[in-house]
Scaffold this motif. Structure first.
Motif, PDB file in Angstrom:
ATOM      1  N   ARG A 332       0.819  -1.217   0.000  1.00 39.73           N
ATOM      2  CA  ARG A 332       0.000   0.000   0.000  1.00 39.73           C
ATOM      3  C   ARG A 332       0.854   1.269   0.000  1.00 39.73           C
ATOM      4  NH1 ARG A 332      -3.184  -2.980   3.873  1.00 39.73           N
ATOM      5  NH2 ARG A 332      -2.192  -1.783   5.547  1.00 39.73           N
ATOM      6  N   GLY A 333       2.171   1.098  -0.132  1.00 41.21           N
ATOM      7  CA  GLY A 333       3.052   2.262  -0.216  1.00 41.21           C
ATOM      8  C   GLY A 333       3.926   2.479   0.991  1.00 41.21           C
ATOM      9  N   GLY A 334       3.819   1.610   1.994  1.00 41.33           N
ATOM     10  CA  GLY A 334       4.624   1.754   3.196  1.00 41.33           C
ATOM     11  C   GLY A 334       6.059   1.318   2.986  1.00 41.33           C
ATOM     12  N   PRO A 335       6.902   1.448   4.007  1.00 49.55           N
ATOM     13  CA  PRO A 335       8.314   1.076   3.881  1.00 49.55           C
ATOM     14  C   PRO A 335       8.490  -0.431   3.776  1.00 49.55           C
ATOM     15  CG  PRO A 335       7.790   1.634   6.160  1.00 49.55           C
ATOM     16  CD  PRO A 335       6.572   1.956   5.352  1.00 49.55           C
ATOM     17  N   ARG A 336       9.634  -0.819   3.288  1.00 52.29           N
ATOM     18  CA  ARG A 336       9.966  -2.244   3.243  1.00 52.29           C
ATOM     19  C   ARG A 336      10.109  -2.781   4.672  1.00 52.29           C
ATOM     20  NH1 ARG A 336      15.093  -1.406  -0.832  1.00 52.29           N
ATOM     21  NH2 ARG A 336      13.934  -0.963  -2.758  1.00 52.29           N
ATOM     22  N   PRO A 337       9.698  -4.013   4.896  1.00 56.54           N
ATOM     23  CA  PRO A 337       9.815  -4.568   6.251  1.00 56.54           C
ATOM     24  C   PRO A 337      11.262  -4.860   6.623  1.00 56.54           C
ATOM     25  CG  PRO A 337       9.049  -6.244   4.720  1.00 56.54           C
ATOM     26  CD  PRO A 337       9.072  -4.952   3.957  1.00 56.54           C
ATOM     27  N   GLU A 338      11.522  -4.879   7.921  1.00 59.09           N
ATOM     28  CA  GLU A 338      12.799  -5.322   8.452  1.00 59.09           C
ATOM     29  C   GLU A 338      12.593  -6.646   9.172  1.00 59.09           C
ATOM     30  OE1 GLU A 338      14.868  -2.485  10.810  1.00 59.09           O
ATOM     31  OE2 GLU A 338      15.297  -1.173   9.098  1.00 59.09           O
ATOM     32  N   PRO A 339      13.647  -7.438   9.314  1.00 56.14           N
ATOM     33  CA  PRO A 339      13.485  -8.750   9.965  1.00 56.14           C
ATOM     34  C   PRO A 339      13.118  -8.601  11.438  1.00 56.14           C
ATOM     35  CG  PRO A 339      15.801  -8.280   9.531  1.00 56.14           C
ATOM     36  CD  PRO A 339      15.025  -7.220   8.839  1.00 56.14           C
ATOM     37  N   ALA A 340      12.281  -9.517  11.910  1.00 57.25           N
ATOM     38  CA  ALA A 340      11.908  -9.523  13.317  1.00 57.25           C
ATOM     39  C   ALA A 340      13.050 -10.028  14.192  1.00 57.25           C
ATOM     40  CB  ALA A 340      10.670 -10.390  13.513  1.00 57.25           C
ATOM     41  N   ARG A 341      13.953 -10.812  13.605  1.00 60.29           N
ATOM     42  CA  ARG A 341      15.105 -11.359  14.319  1.00 60.29           C
ATOM     43  C   ARG A 341      16.159 -11.745  13.292  1.00 60.29           C
ATOM     44  NH1 ARG A 341      12.345 -17.150  16.078  1.00 60.29           N
ATOM     45  NH2 ARG A 341      11.083 -17.393  14.198  1.00 60.29           N
ATOM     46  N   MET A 342      17.355 -11.969  13.754  1.00 60.19           N
ATOM     47  CA  MET A 342      18.412 -12.432  12.874  1.00 60.19           C
ATOM     48  C   MET A 342      18.316 -13.954  12.711  1.00 60.19           C
ATOM     49  SD  MET A 342      20.192  -9.852  11.759  1.00 60.19           S
ATOM     50  CE  MET A 342      18.516  -9.225  11.525  1.00 60.19           C
ATOM     51  N   ALA A 343      18.775 -14.423  11.555  1.00 60.92           N
ATOM     52  CA  ALA A 343      18.730 -15.859  11.272  1.00 60.92           C
ATOM     53  C   ALA A 343      19.987 -16.261  10.528  1.00 60.92           C
ATOM     54  CB  ALA A 343      17.490 -16.204  10.449  1.00 60.92           C
ATOM     55  N   GLY A 344      20.314 -17.530  10.597  1.00 62.80           N
ATOM     56  CA  GLY A 344      21.475 -18.047   9.889  1.00 62.80           C
ATOM     57  C   GLY A 344      21.360 -19.543   9.715  1.00 62.80           C
ATOM     58  N   GLN A 345      22.268 -20.093   8.932  1.00 67.26           N
ATOM     59  CA  GLN A 345      22.271 -21.535   8.721  1.00 67.26           C
ATOM     60  C   GLN A 345      23.694 -22.056   8.810  1.00 67.26           C
ATOM     61  OE1 GLN A 345      20.925 -22.617   4.756  1.00 67.26           O
ATOM     62  NE2 GLN A 345      21.586 -20.659   3.916  1.00 67.26           N
ATOM     63  N   VAL A 346      23.820 -23.293   9.279  1.00 68.41           N
ATOM     64  CA  VAL A 346      25.094 -23.980   9.282  1.00 68.41           C
ATOM     65  C   VAL A 346      24.923 -25.249   8.462  1.00 68.41           C
ATOM     66  CG1 VAL A 346      24.634 -25.140  11.503  1.00 68.41           C
ATOM     67  CG2 VAL A 346      26.990 -24.892  10.671  1.00 68.41           C
ATOM     68  N   LEU A 347      25.865 -25.460   7.532  1.00 68.65           N
ATOM     69  CA  LEU A 347      25.752 -26.521   6.544  1.00 68.65           C
ATOM     70  C   LEU A 347      26.944 -27.465   6.656  1.00 68.65           C
ATOM     71  CD1 LEU A 347      25.479 -24.004   3.567  1.00 68.65           C
ATOM     72  CD2 LEU A 347      23.553 -24.811   4.937  1.00 68.65           C
ATOM     73  N   LEU A 348      26.687 -28.746   6.440  1.00 68.75           N
ATOM     74  CA  LEU A 348      27.740 -29.711   6.163  1.00 68.75           C
ATOM     75  C   LEU A 348      27.489 -30.244   4.765  1.00 68.75           C
ATOM     76  CD1 LEU A 348      28.047 -31.805   9.466  1.00 68.75           C
ATOM     77  CD2 LEU A 348      29.446 -29.877   8.737  1.00 68.75           C
ATOM     78  N   ASP A 388      24.346 -29.085  -2.394  1.00 71.56           N
ATOM     79  CA  ASP A 388      24.211 -30.529  -2.180  1.00 71.56           C
ATOM     80  C   ASP A 388      24.678 -30.846  -0.760  1.00 71.56           C
ATOM     81  OD1 ASP A 388      23.689 -33.150  -2.634  1.00 71.56           O
ATOM     82  OD2 ASP A 388      25.237 -33.459  -4.145  1.00 71.56           O
ATOM     83  N   PHE A 389      23.738 -30.733   0.187  1.00 73.86           N
ATOM     84  CA  PHE A 389      24.084 -30.755   1.606  1.00 73.86           C
ATOM     85  C   PHE A 389      23.975 -32.155   2.205  1.00 73.86           C
ATOM     86  CE2 PHE A 389      21.696 -26.607   1.030  1.00 73.86           C
ATOM     87  CZ  PHE A 389      22.837 -25.856   0.814  1.00 73.86           C
ATOM     88  N   LEU A 390      24.747 -32.364   3.261  1.00 78.31           N
ATOM     89  CA  LEU A 390      24.559 -33.522   4.133  1.00 78.31           C
ATOM     90  C   LEU A 390      23.570 -33.166   5.242  1.00 78.31           C
ATOM     91  CD1 LEU A 390      25.509 -36.420   4.931  1.00 78.31           C
ATOM     92  CD2 LEU A 390      27.170 -35.297   6.428  1.00 78.31           C
TER      93      LEU A 390
END
Length: 429
Positions: A332-348, A388-390
């Motif tokens: 509707r024309g408002g600002p872009r949202p910001e994240p509610a919290r930080m997130a990350g991933q750990v991969l093998l 191609d994750f484990l």
């Protein structure tokens, strides 16, 4: 009214029944058998929820996929066509163009698939890219090396997931790479050679609706994407804090990149994007590449933890004109949202051998999602690409620093719990 989906992915990350809530037409999914089975999933027989499912054994034969897609389009009266995988976005655009369907056509998508054209458009827009060339012959590549020195990167102009990418650090590696690339010496124009850009790779992901970027956020890989075949350790990827000086610089640059690659009056109006940008040791931002689709791997799920919405779902709904409730204020024309919290991933990453032991499912309250793609007793091949994750674990935290601390501690434990015995005969599962 029917929707055709070209699907070169596992099925679990794409719950189309939920994503298509409110869509009143029929749904047909043309899927790749190898991608479903490689994720350890059962191939459904004939249907996936409300959708008709047809599975092809060879999704790498583009002519076969196109022919069957056209047959299904005629049979089911298809009025919309979507594809989420990098290898299919140009084919989907070409099919839309042939059938006169809404959405992007081939000219709109090509700058996002042809890395040489992409860099040319970016440079015209004042965006820094690595020195590069399209070497038709071994001599062309050797001349580029003589001018720019080492390291160098050789990759497919239309590649993805770092598949086939070579980093050549000296003359010997250059000769090996060129021998593999050019064989008997026939000219080719499907490769790109470029100077190596030092620094950490960032990625910027988001969503464009009716030509306006309504969601965008920056993250940073804490590892080298191209090392997927040699890196046995935990690989961490993190969203950037709102107050990080890099966050605003990366999102502003991505807006400029999108503007440089889009054609005036073009049809690319509703789409996700995934940009990869180097942050160099001397604080420059250098475009690596950008795609007009969602990030691969578990980027969709990572951002869902941060924002409470799945970019893949919302890109699908935007294309179809369906409601997107979590973005209504922005639409509707408002600002872009910001994240509610930080997130990350750990991969093998997968590595070849007999799987003797796999990690236990993490139970920490900040662990949001966990995936395991092998079982004890299986003989698995090496990673075929950077996705191609484990195992994959997604975690959340109030800040990037805390998120990284949690993921690195968890990653060390996952490494300790994983045991793969090398030297076994490797069979593709």
């Amino acid at each position: 009214m029917s929707l055709l989906i070209l699907h070169r992915n596992p099925l679990e990350p794409f719950p189309y029944d939920r994503w298509l809530s409110g869509y009143e037409g029929d749904v047909v999914i043309l899927a790749a058998r190898d991608r479903i089975e490689a994720a350890g999933e059962e191939v459904p027989a004939g249907a996936l929820g409300r959708a008709r499912l047809e599975v092809l054994d060879d999704f790498h034969d583009e002519a076969l996929v196109a022919r069957r897609a056209l047959e299904l389009a005629a049979e089911h009266g298809v009025r919309d066509l979507i594809a989420h995988h990098e290898a299919d976005v140009l084919l989907a655009a070409t099919l839309r163009e042939r059938l006169g369907l809404p959405g992007s056509w081939s000219a709109d998508v090509l700058p996002f698939r042809d890395k040489a054209l992409m860099k040319q458009r970016a440079m015209l827009g004042g965006i820094e890219v690595a020195p590069h060339a399209v070497p038709r012959t071994r001599a062309d590549a050797s001349e580029f090396a003589a001018r720019h020195g080492f390291p160098l990167v050789l990759k497919d102009r239309a590649g993805y997931n770092s598949i086939g990418l070579r980093i050549m650090r000296d003359a010997g590696e250059l000769e090996d790479g060129l021998a593999a690339a050019y064989g008997a010496g026939s000219p080719r124009d499907d490769l790109l050679i470029e100077a190596y850009v030092p620094g950490r790779m960032c990625h910027v992901d988001g969503l464009v609706v009716d030509g306006r970027t309504v969601l965008v956020w920056a993250s940073q890989y804490q590892y080298d994407l191209a090392s997927y075949g040699t890196d046995p350790g935990a690989r961490v990827d993190l969203t950037l804090d709102p107050g990080d000086p890099l966050t605003g610089r990366l999102t502003e640059l991505t807006d400029r990149i999108l503007a440089a690659l889009r054609s005036p009056g073009g049809r690319l109006r509703d789409h996700a994007f995934h940009a990869e940008i180097f942050h160099t040791p001397d604080d420059r931002l250098v475009l690596c590449e950008i795609a007009c689709r969602t990030g691969g791997g578990k980027v969709r799920e990572l951002l869902e933890v941060a924002f409470g919405l799945n970019i893949g779902e919302y890109a699908t709904r935007a294309h179809l004109g369906l409601p997107m409730p979590a973005l209504e204020p922005t639409l509707r024309g408002g600002p872009r949202p910001e994240p509610a919290r930080m997130a990350g991933q750990v991969l093998l990453m997968k590595r070849p051998g007999l799987v003797r032991a796999v990690p236990e499912v993490p139970t920490e309250p900040w662990v949001e999602r966990f995936w395991l793609y092998a079982r004890p007793g299986e003989v698995i091949p090496p990673a075929a690409g950077s996705a191609d994750f484990l195992t994959v674990t997604i975690a959340s935290a109030p800040s990037r620093a805390e998120c990284e601390r949690r993921l690195r501690s968890l990653g060390a434990r996952l490494e300790e719990q994983t045991r793969i015995e090398t030297g076994q005969t490797v069979e593709v599962l």
